[in-house]
Design an enzyme around this catalytic site. Structure first.
Site, PDB file in Angstrom:
ATOM      1  N   CYS A  88       0.744  -1.282   0.095  1.00 43.64           N
ATOM      2  CA  CYS A  88       0.119  -0.048   0.017  1.00 43.64           C
ATOM      3  C   CYS A  88       0.775   1.273  -0.064  1.00 43.64           C
ATOM      4  O   CYS A  88       1.558   1.443   1.018  1.00 43.64           O
ATOM      5  CB  CYS A  88      -0.964  -0.166   1.280  1.00 43.64           C
ATOM      6  SG  CYS A  88      -1.724   1.565   1.556  1.00 43.64           S
TER       7      CYS A  88
ATOM      8  N   CYS B 229       0.128   3.741   2.865  1.00 42.56           N
ATOM      9  CA  CYS B 229       0.743   3.009   4.029  1.00 42.56           C
ATOM     10  C   CYS B 229       2.116   3.411   4.215  1.00 42.56           C
ATOM     11  O   CYS B 229       2.711   3.662   5.303  1.00 42.56           O
ATOM     12  CB  CYS B 229       0.296   1.557   4.188  1.00 42.56           C
ATOM     13  SG  CYS B 229      -1.370   1.194   3.971  1.00 42.56           S
TER      14      CYS B 229
END
Length: 162
Positions: free
Chosen positions: A86, A89
């Site tokens: 991600c 993230c």
């Protein structure tokens, strides 16, 4: 119920000689430590493994350790539900680490990889990542999806844990 006076959470009055103690789970061995509340900022070490109870960085959680940290810590716990693939993230990771250094010892910040720890992610119905969830006394009390900077994380935690 016997023993409840020792399970002190911040803001809850207790009786007995341990009324000024706080339970904190060790990030290294997952042991529950009963620490003097007024000494949390003095670098306490775990009574079981000897490692620092507060490392100034997020604690890595697994499906196996998640419940121990959420239910047995008297301090609020913020969990970053994330995955290694991600992009947002990855962008938020340094900010989350900076927020951990600023918020400890009053709040524990932790990370849970939703790819490897799918049981906990499913249990909390995590549909987008990153998602921050704030837990107190074993219950989720706030949730925030999306990446944030360190100042925003600190502000969100303080606003929701008061």
């Amino acid at each position: 119920m016997p023993g409840l006076a020792l399970e002190k959470a911040p803001g809850r009055p207790t009786s007995g000689s341990m009324s000024d103690s706080t339970h904190v789970v060790c990030p290294s061995c997952n042991a529950v430590n009963r620490l003097p509340t007024d000494r949390l900022a003095q670098g306490p070490k775990c009574g079981k493994c000897g490692e620092r109870v507060f490392a100034g960085k997020p604690t890595e959680l697994t499906d196996a350790s998640f419940e121990q940290h959420i239910a047995r810590s008297d301090i609020p716990v913020v969990v970053d539900f994330w995955a290694p693939w991600c992009g947002p993230c990855k962008m938020m990771a340094p900010a989350f680490e900076q927020a951990a250094a600023e918020l400890e010892p009053g709040v524990r910040l932790a990370k849970l990889n939703t790819d490897t720890e799918q049981g906990t992610a499913a249990r909390f119905n995590i549909r987008s990542i990153p998602t921050l969830a704030l837990f107190r006394n074993g219950r989720e009390i706030a949730r925030q999806p999306g990446a944030m900077g360190a100042a925003d994380i600190v502000r969100w935690v303080k606003a929701n844990s008061a």
